[in-house]
Design a protein around this motif. Structure first.
Motif, PDB file in Angstrom:
ATOM      1  N   ASN A  87      43.956  40.572  42.160  1.00 37.55           N
ATOM      2  CA  ASN A  87      43.143  39.541  42.802  1.00 37.55           C
ATOM      3  C   ASN A  87      42.484  38.599  41.800  1.00 37.55           C
ATOM      4  OD1 ASN A  87      43.467  40.177  45.598  1.00 37.55           O
ATOM      5  ND2 ASN A  87      42.345  42.058  45.146  1.00 37.55           N
ATOM      6  N   ASN A  88      42.891  38.751  40.570  1.00 41.64           N
ATOM      7  CA  ASN A  88      42.387  37.873  39.515  1.00 41.64           C
ATOM      8  C   ASN A  88      40.863  37.893  39.456  1.00 41.64           C
ATOM      9  OD1 ASN A  88      42.488  36.066  37.447  1.00 41.64           O
ATOM     10  ND2 ASN A  88      42.675  34.265  38.767  1.00 41.64           N
ATOM     11  N   TYR A  89      40.338  39.078  39.529  1.00 44.26           N
ATOM     12  CA  TYR A  89      38.892  39.254  39.587  1.00 44.26           C
ATOM     13  C   TYR A  89      38.225  38.709  38.325  1.00 44.26           C
ATOM     14  CZ  TYR A  89      34.494  41.688  40.565  1.00 44.26           C
ATOM     15  OH  TYR A  89      33.194  41.986  40.819  1.00 44.26           O
ATOM     16  N   LEU A  90      38.883  38.922  37.220  1.00 43.06           N
ATOM     17  CA  LEU A  90      38.284  38.495  35.956  1.00 43.06           C
ATOM     18  C   LEU A  90      38.582  37.021  35.655  1.00 43.06           C
ATOM     19  CD1 LEU A  90      39.047  41.641  33.824  1.00 43.06           C
ATOM     20  CD2 LEU A  90      36.838  40.937  34.691  1.00 43.06           C
ATOM     21  N   GLY A  91      39.372  36.429  36.585  1.00 43.74           N
ATOM     22  CA  GLY A  91      39.674  35.014  36.451  1.00 43.74           C
ATOM     23  C   GLY A  91      40.541  34.687  35.258  1.00 43.74           C
ATOM     24  N   ASN A  92      41.540  35.473  35.090  1.00 41.96           N
ATOM     25  CA  ASN A  92      42.401  35.260  33.940  1.00 41.96           C
ATOM     26  C   ASN A  92      43.413  34.131  34.155  1.00 41.96           C
ATOM     27  OD1 ASN A  92      41.235  37.289  32.425  1.00 41.96           O
ATOM     28  ND2 ASN A  92      42.445  38.847  33.528  1.00 41.96           N
ATOM     29  N   TYR A  93      43.655  33.876  35.407  1.00 40.02           N
ATOM     30  CA  TYR A  93      44.557  32.739  35.688  1.00 40.02           C
ATOM     31  C   TYR A  93      44.036  32.022  36.927  1.00 40.02           C
ATOM     32  CZ  TYR A  93      46.280  36.349  38.757  1.00 40.02           C
ATOM     33  OH  TYR A  93      46.345  37.364  39.677  1.00 40.02           O
ATOM     34  N   ARG A  94      44.500  30.830  37.076  1.00 38.71           N
ATOM     35  CA  ARG A  94      43.983  30.034  38.186  1.00 38.71           C
ATOM     36  C   ARG A  94      44.554  30.484  39.502  1.00 38.71           C
ATOM     37  NH1 ARG A  94      43.635  24.146  36.046  1.00 38.71           N
ATOM     38  NH2 ARG A  94      45.343  24.837  34.770  1.00 38.71           N
ATOM     39  N   SER A  95      43.727  30.393  40.551  1.00 38.49           N
ATOM     40  CA  SER A  95      44.239  30.730  41.892  1.00 38.49           C
ATOM     41  C   SER A  95      43.433  29.929  42.888  1.00 38.49           C
ATOM     42  CB  SER A  95      44.090  32.222  42.159  1.00 38.49           C
ATOM     43  OG  SER A  95      42.723  32.527  42.275  1.00 38.49           O
ATOM     44  N   GLU A  96      43.826  30.093  44.109  1.00 35.47           N
ATOM     45  CA  GLU A  96      43.139  29.349  45.174  1.00 35.47           C
ATOM     46  C   GLU A  96      41.682  29.779  45.210  1.00 35.47           C
ATOM     47  OE1 GLU A  96      44.360  27.166  47.608  1.00 35.47           O
ATOM     48  OE2 GLU A  96      46.176  26.997  46.347  1.00 35.47           O
ATOM     49  N   GLU A  97      40.776  28.853  45.156  1.00 33.22           N
ATOM     50  CA  GLU A  97      39.343  29.165  45.090  1.00 33.22           C
ATOM     51  C   GLU A  97      38.888  30.037  46.244  1.00 33.22           C
ATOM     52  OE1 GLU A  97      35.727  29.038  43.183  1.00 33.22           O
ATOM     53  OE2 GLU A  97      37.657  28.374  42.473  1.00 33.22           O
ATOM     54  N   GLN A  98      39.352  29.714  47.433  1.00 30.10           N
ATOM     55  CA  GLN A  98      38.869  30.413  48.626  1.00 30.10           C
ATOM     56  C   GLN A  98      39.338  31.868  48.657  1.00 30.10           C
ATOM     57  OE1 GLN A  98      36.566  29.143  50.626  1.00 30.10           O
ATOM     58  NE2 GLN A  98      36.519  31.198  51.501  1.00 30.10           N
ATOM     59  N   THR A  99      40.644  32.009  48.411  1.00 31.85           N
ATOM     60  CA  THR A  99      41.206  33.367  48.409  1.00 31.85           C
ATOM     61  C   THR A  99      40.505  34.213  47.365  1.00 31.85           C
ATOM     62  OG1 THR A  99      43.145  32.035  47.873  1.00 31.85           O
ATOM     63  CG2 THR A  99      43.511  34.113  49.066  1.00 31.85           C
ATOM     64  N   TYR A 100      40.273  33.607  46.214  1.00 30.36           N
ATOM     65  CA  TYR A 100      39.615  34.316  45.119  1.00 30.36           C
ATOM     66  C   TYR A 100      38.256  34.819  45.549  1.00 30.36           C
ATOM     67  CZ  TYR A 100      37.070  34.910  40.781  1.00 30.36           C
ATOM     68  OH  TYR A 100      36.275  35.400  39.785  1.00 30.36           O
ATOM     69  N   ARG A 101      37.508  33.908  46.188  1.00 27.17           N
ATOM     70  CA  ARG A 101      36.168  34.316  46.580  1.00 27.17           C
ATOM     71  C   ARG A 101      36.199  35.448  47.609  1.00 27.17           C
ATOM     72  NH1 ARG A 101      33.127  29.219  47.236  1.00 27.17           N
ATOM     73  NH2 ARG A 101      33.329  29.193  44.988  1.00 27.17           N
ATOM     74  N   ASN A 102      37.130  35.295  48.569  1.00 27.24           N
ATOM     75  CA  ASN A 102      37.242  36.313  49.627  1.00 27.24           C
ATOM     76  C   ASN A 102      37.557  37.696  49.040  1.00 27.24           C
ATOM     77  OD1 ASN A 102      36.691  34.559  51.581  1.00 27.24           O
ATOM     78  ND2 ASN A 102      38.821  34.278  52.276  1.00 27.24           N
ATOM     79  N   SER A 103      38.566  37.673  48.192  1.00 27.10           N
ATOM     80  CA  SER A 103      38.981  38.974  47.629  1.00 27.10           C
ATOM     81  C   SER A 103      37.896  39.556  46.734  1.00 27.10           C
ATOM     82  CB  SER A 103      40.303  38.845  46.877  1.00 27.10           C
ATOM     83  OG  SER A 103      40.171  37.879  45.903  1.00 27.10           O
ATOM     84  N   ARG A 104      37.162  38.742  46.051  1.00 24.37           N
ATOM     85  CA  ARG A 104      36.075  39.228  45.175  1.00 24.37           C
ATOM     86  C   ARG A 104      35.019  39.946  46.010  1.00 24.37           C
ATOM     87  NH1 ARG A 104      33.544  37.528  39.916  1.00 24.37           N
ATOM     88  NH2 ARG A 104      31.674  38.769  39.994  1.00 24.37           N
ATOM     89  N   GLU A 105      34.748  39.369  47.159  1.00 25.50           N
ATOM     90  CA  GLU A 105      33.745  40.006  48.024  1.00 25.50           C
ATOM     91  C   GLU A 105      34.234  41.389  48.493  1.00 25.50           C
ATOM     92  OE1 GLU A 105      32.849  37.236  51.114  1.00 25.50           O
ATOM     93  OE2 GLU A 105      31.718  35.982  49.703  1.00 25.50           O
ATOM     94  N   VAL A 106      35.518  41.409  48.828  1.00 24.69           N
ATOM     95  CA  VAL A 106      36.092  42.688  49.289  1.00 24.69           C
ATOM     96  C   VAL A 106      35.982  43.747  48.188  1.00 24.69           C
ATOM     97  CG1 VAL A 106      38.217  43.859  50.000  1.00 24.69           C
ATOM     98  CG2 VAL A 106      37.678  41.593  50.910  1.00 24.69           C
TER      99      VAL A 106
END
Ligand code: ADP
Length: 497
Positions: free
Chosen positions: A71-90
């Motif tokens: 889920n690219n939690y550490l933000g190592n690569y770019r991804s869709e901002e929204q999906t990233y935020r959602n998955s981080r919360e999960v």
């Protein structure tokens, strides 16, 4: 003195008692394993519980670490901002759940050693450069149990397994999950277990204690019975042989005791009989002397010749009395082992002739012929009195235990070392089972017959002692109903020890 003190000290120690020893032994053997078992169970439980807990947490963390990467939690690569935020919360929720479930704290540290997430929410944004974190970045998983403070600390790497563009490149460690979970629940379970085990142990100790008391009493009871039985015999309540057959050991003790008692009884009986015999023997000459004296006194104007005749009889009775007393003294002397032999060089042929001359009148009464065969002249170093005793006893027995019109043959021989004195007779013989006993004091094959002919059962005992004092030997061969032959072998030269 010292030995006495030591004995006192030892007898004061309770462990001298077999009962106490059995008690202590059973107690030790019973209690030690139960104590060890308790320690073993509790310790084992702790080890296993900690291991299980850390493995299951580690597994969950690994799953989470995968999720973090994907889920690219550490933000190592770019991804869709929204999906990233959602998955981080999960994921944060999952982390929260995990830390709640295991009463622990999870920190996620990125490759810059910065804390990007802390379930306690206190260290976010801070930099952590600890040994564990560095080692985890180097690819080492660490799991460490701090028993004193009650927590497990572990690290799990967050791997970047996404395609990095370059093929064959190894998965890189992008971050570290530093976790510490409480082991309070393990400790409390352990405490509960330990309490239960302690109760169980106390119960077991109680049972073992009771068992130890019971067994130590029961197992040593037969020994008390042995003592009781012996005391009873000693006190004279019981005449019978005792029996405590609980153990082979008690049986052996009791058997030995019974044998000893038996021996003592035999000894006592023979002593009593001996005293009776001696008294009888001593009384007979006295009685005849009294008869002789009385008859002299009853008559008036007794002629001098009659006086002389009666006096001669009285003197011979005194001689007999004297002989008996001498015998008794001889026995007592041998008894005390006073080995004061009065050794002189003696012509044994002459001595034998003299003895046979003395005994012939007795033989004549039974019409027993006494023959002396001297193979060669013998001069030996012997004690005259004791040698006379030996020869007289043997020849006297050969006459006493002979048949009417029988014969006694005495053969004297010698070699360069020993002389032998053999007395054979045509008498009643000695039964085979009695042969081993004839030298025992007071032993007589046929008691009534022996008493009748004035035997006390001492003659051969005295004879054997006298022979042994001369360092000689005595052997016997006999056939019942046919005759007996005694062979005495004595060194020509007496060597004092
Ligand atoms: P005792 O004074 O009764 O003769 P001894 O000690 O001289 O005692 O002998 C022990 C027993 O051995 C005798 O009672 C007798 O039964 C037996 N005995 C000894 N010598 C002879 C023998 N020559 N022939 C048969 N029996 C003998």
């Amino acid at each position: 003195m010292i030995a006495k003190i030591r004995d006192r000290l030892f007898s004061a120690l309770p462990l001298r008692s077999l009962r106490a020893r059995i008690f202590v032994l059973i107690l030790a053997v019973g209690i030690l394993p139960s104590v060890l078992m308790r320690y073993g169970i509790v310790e084992n439980y702790e080890e296993r519980a900690v291991e299980q807990r850390s493995t299951s947490v580690q597994n969950q963390l690994k799953i989470l670490a995968n999720q973090l990467t994907s889920n690219n939690y550490l933000g190592n690569y770019r991804s869709e901002e929204q999906t990233y935020r959602n998955s981080r919360e999960v994921i944060d929720a999952e982390l929260e759940l995990l830390s709640n479930l295991y009463e622990g704290r999870v920190m996620i540290i990125n490759s810059n050693f910065k804390v990007v997430q802390d379930t306690y929410g206190i260290s976010e944004g801070k930099t952590i450069i600890s040994e564990e974190v560095i080692r985890c970045f180097q690819g080492e998983n660490i799991s460490h149990y701090d028993q004193e403070h009650g927590y497990i600390e572990m690290t799990v790497p967050i791997m970047d397994n996404r395609p990095s563009g370059q093929e064959g490149e190894a998965a890189a460690i992008r971050g570290v999950m530093l976790t510490s979970i409480s082991t309070d629940s393990v400790a409390s379970t352990m405490e509960m277990m330990s309490r239960k085990a302690l109760i169980l142990e106390a119960l077991m100790i109680l049972v073992i204690f009771a068992l130890a008391i019971l067994l130590s009493i029961v197992l040593t009871k037969p020994l008390d019975r042995v003592t009781e039985a012996i005391n009873e015999v000693q006190a004279g309540y019981s005449d019978e042989s005792i029996s405590v057959s609980d153990y082979a050991e008690t049986e052996h003790i009791v058997d030995a005791f019974n044998q000893m008692i038996q021996r003592m009884r035999v000894l006592d009986e023979s002593r009593q009989e001996f005293v009776a015999n001696v008294s009888h023997e001593l009384k007979t000459p006295m009685a005849s002397m009294k008869v002789l004296a009385d008859s002299l006194m009853a008559q008036e104007n007794v002629p001098a010749e009659l006086y002389r005749e009666f006096m001669e009889d009285i003197v011979s009775e005194i001689d007999r009395e004297n002989q008996i007393i001498t015998d008794l003294l001889a026995l007592v002397k041998m008894d005390k082992k006073v080995q004061d032999l009065n050794v002189v060089s003696l012509n044994i042929n002459d001595l034998t002739e003299l003895i046979l001359k003395r005994l012939r009148p007795i033989a004549r009464r039974k019409d027993v012929e006494v023959v002396f065969e001297s193979i060669r002249p013998v001069i030996a170093e012997v004690d005259e009195v004791k040698m006379t005793l030996i020869m007289t006893n043997l020849v006297e027995n050969a006459i006493k235990y002979n048949k009417d019109h029988g014969w006694v043959k005495v053969v004297l021989d010698a070699d360069h070392q020993f002389f032998t004195f053999q007395v054979s007779d045509s008498g009643i013989g000695i039964p085979e089972d009695a042969l081993a006993h004839i030298y025992e004091r007071f032993y007589r094959v046929d008691k009534s017959h022996s008493r009748e002919i004035g035997g006390t059962g001492l003659g051969l005992a005295i004879t054997k002692s006298a022979v042994l004092m001369h360092r000689g030997s005595i052997t016997v061969t006999s056939t019942e109903g046919e005759g007996t032959s005694f062979l005495v072998k004595i060194p020509l030269i007496y060597i004092a020890q």
